[in-house]
Motif scaffolding. Structure first.
Motif, short mmCIF file in Angstrom:
data_model
loop_
_atom_site.label_atom_id
_atom_site.label_comp_id
_atom_site.label_asym_id
_atom_site.label_seq_id
_atom_site.Cartn_x
_atom_site.Cartn_y
_atom_site.Cartn_z
N UNK A 25 34.34 0.90 60.87
CA UNK A 25 34.27 2.34 60.95
C UNK A 25 34.25 2.80 62.40
N UNK A 26 33.28 2.40 63.21
CA UNK A 26 33.25 2.73 64.62
C UNK A 26 32.80 4.14 64.91
N UNK A 27 33.29 4.69 66.00
CA UNK A 27 32.90 6.03 66.45
C UNK A 27 33.53 7.07 65.53
N UNK A 28 32.70 7.97 65.06
CA UNK A 28 33.18 9.09 64.23
C UNK A 28 32.69 10.38 64.83
N UNK A 29 33.61 11.31 65.01
CA UNK A 29 33.29 12.62 65.57
C UNK A 29 33.49 13.65 64.45
N UNK A 30 32.42 14.30 64.07
CA UNK A 30 32.48 15.31 63.01
C UNK A 30 32.78 16.66 63.66
N UNK A 45 26.96 4.20 61.02
CA UNK A 45 25.97 5.10 60.41
C UNK A 45 24.89 5.53 61.40
N UNK A 46 24.98 5.07 62.65
CA UNK A 46 23.96 5.40 63.67
C UNK A 46 24.32 6.71 64.36
N UNK A 47 23.38 7.63 64.33
CA UNK A 47 23.58 8.91 64.98
C UNK A 47 23.50 8.75 66.49
#
Length: 109
Positions: free
Chosen positions: A1-6, A73-75
């Motif tokens: 998954x990696x880095x996710x920018x919402x 899943x880490x904020x």
């Protein structure tokens, strides 16, 4: 998954749009792989983002605003946290990534 920018693609806030663009440009410019997740297109993703932001990082009123950044899943944080890490040259640490070797370190290998 990696880095996710919402992000919110249909935000009426110029400030939110500007911050989202700045964050995405920075990641792209530094060749940091990430997934952009549009919370206006998926209620499930929006709810996931809200549920996974730690209570102590939420605003006193209302919902957290995009952009919000996660590593798996880490904020990691919001735009303000990202900006502070950029200013202090600690973005890789902020994102939970290993720092890239500098040109000098690479030459020594």
């Amino acid at each position: 998954m990696g880095i996710r920018v919402f992000v919110a693609s249909s935000s009426s806030s110029v400030l939110i749009k500007k911050r989202q663009q700045e964050l995405v440009r920075f990641l792209e410019g530094n060749k940091i792989e990430f997934e952009e997740v549009d919370i206006t297109m998926s209620e499930d993703q929006r709810q996931w983002m809200y549920r996974n932001i730690p209570q102590e990082c939420r605003p006193a009123q209302g919902n957290p605003l995009p952009p919000q950044i996660f590593n798996d899943d880490r904020y990691c944080g919001d735009y303000e946290s990202f900006f502070e890490s950029k200013e202090s040259n600690t973005v890789f640490s902020f994102l939970g990534l290993k720092p890239r070797p500098t040109t000098k370190q690479t030459a020594e290998l």
